[in-house]
Design an enzyme around this catalytic site. Sequence first.
Site, PDB file in Angstrom:
ATOM      1  N   LYS A   1       0.646  -1.584   0.045  1.00 59.06           N
ATOM      2  CA  LYS A   1      -0.050  -0.167   0.116  1.00 59.06           C
ATOM      3  C   LYS A   1       0.938   1.016   0.090  1.00 59.06           C
ATOM      4  O   LYS A   1       0.498   2.619  -0.434  1.00 59.06           O
ATOM      5  CB  LYS A   1      -0.869   0.701   1.181  1.00 59.06           C
ATOM      6  CG  LYS A   1      -2.584  -1.035   0.809  1.00 59.06           C
ATOM      7  CD  LYS A   1      -2.966  -0.843   2.478  1.00 59.06           C
ATOM      8  CE  LYS A   1      -3.866  -2.013   1.608  1.00 59.06           C
ATOM      9  NZ  LYS A   1      -4.738  -2.729   3.206  1.00 59.06           N
TER      10      LYS A   1
HETATM   11  N1  GLU Z   1      -9.566  -8.056   4.857  1.00 58.88           N
HETATM   12  C1  GLU Z   1      -8.122  -8.720   3.983  1.00 58.88           C
HETATM   13  C2  GLU Z   1      -6.640  -8.635   3.816  1.00 58.88           C
HETATM   14  O1  GLU Z   1      -6.408  -7.349   3.434  1.00 58.88           O
HETATM   15  C3  GLU Z   1      -8.441 -10.383   3.431  1.00 58.88           C
HETATM   16  C4  GLU Z   1      -8.932 -11.130   3.776  1.00 58.88           C
HETATM   17  C5  GLU Z   1      -9.284 -12.493   2.523  1.00 58.88           C
HETATM   18  O2  GLU Z   1      -9.631 -11.939   1.889  1.00 58.88           O
HETATM   19  O3  GLU Z   1      -9.564 -13.858   3.746  1.00 58.88           O
HETATM   20  O4  GLU Z   1      -6.211  -8.384   3.744  1.00 58.88           O
END
Ligand code: GLU
Length: 275
Positions: free
Chosen positions: A250
């Site tokens: 990011k």
């Molecule tokens: N929220 C998680 C992330 O942004 C991904 C979760 C998932 O796809 O299981 O890394």
Amino acid sequence: MVVTRFAPSPTGYLHLGHAFSALSAFRSANGGTFFLRIEDIDSSRCKPEFTDAILEDLAWLGLDWPKPARRQSEHMADYAAALDKLKEMGLVYPCFCTRREIERDALRSGLAPHPEDGTVIYPGTCRALSKDERAARLASGEPATWRLDVEAAAKQAGPLSWVDRSRGKVEALPQIFGDVVLARKDVPASYHLSVTVDDALQGVSLVTRGEDLFSSTHVHRLLQALLGYDTPEYHHHRLLTDSSGKRYAKRDRSATLRDLRAEGKTPEDIVKMLF
Ligand code: GLU
């Protein structure tokens, strides 16, 4: 009919790696349903402006999903209910250790860190507390995280596996992370708990996500068995890297969809860059 999802955490702007993940999931829905889920339980890291940017960037890319997208921060009661069920089953326990105490005890116990991400495996200090001590410390208001007693849970669940699109049948080895945290002191749910609950509540039949989350699936498979959920199929896709072979992050501004769009790139250009 396939039900799949893209589940970003709004901690920054989406980059090419996210676009690849989102488009892979969107395409694999193939006439079924593609959900967007905002994983924003950690209010110290997630920002509403990143959520807005995610919605805008994905719409620009041409993705569509049932609106409104599920936002985890609005569903804390669902995660609390799942945790309560595990409490009733006697498979979770409160942990009062500080990070420093965990590191010290882990060093003393000679436990090796997690082989993939180097995180310290919890040495089980608070698993040994008596029922009375737990109750007294909780009653006094001492902050606690809730950990899964993974050995007891795995024993109760018996042998487990899941089907992965790229690897076939995978045997679940949930012990690899030790007694994982299911609810934190500051956030009353963890990634492992909220993602498992949401995939089940949303009826997800295909979990599409990056290879970096492959090992988490060992834990999610165990939680599914304990909570009586169906097990989806999994597709852990490769992780995109930049021209120097580094994974997109990011903080790499150059690869964000916002900056590429500002440079004049079209959604078609992005698709061509990715597939
Ligand atoms: N929220 C998680 C992330 O942004 C991904 C979760 C998932 O796809 O299981 O890394």
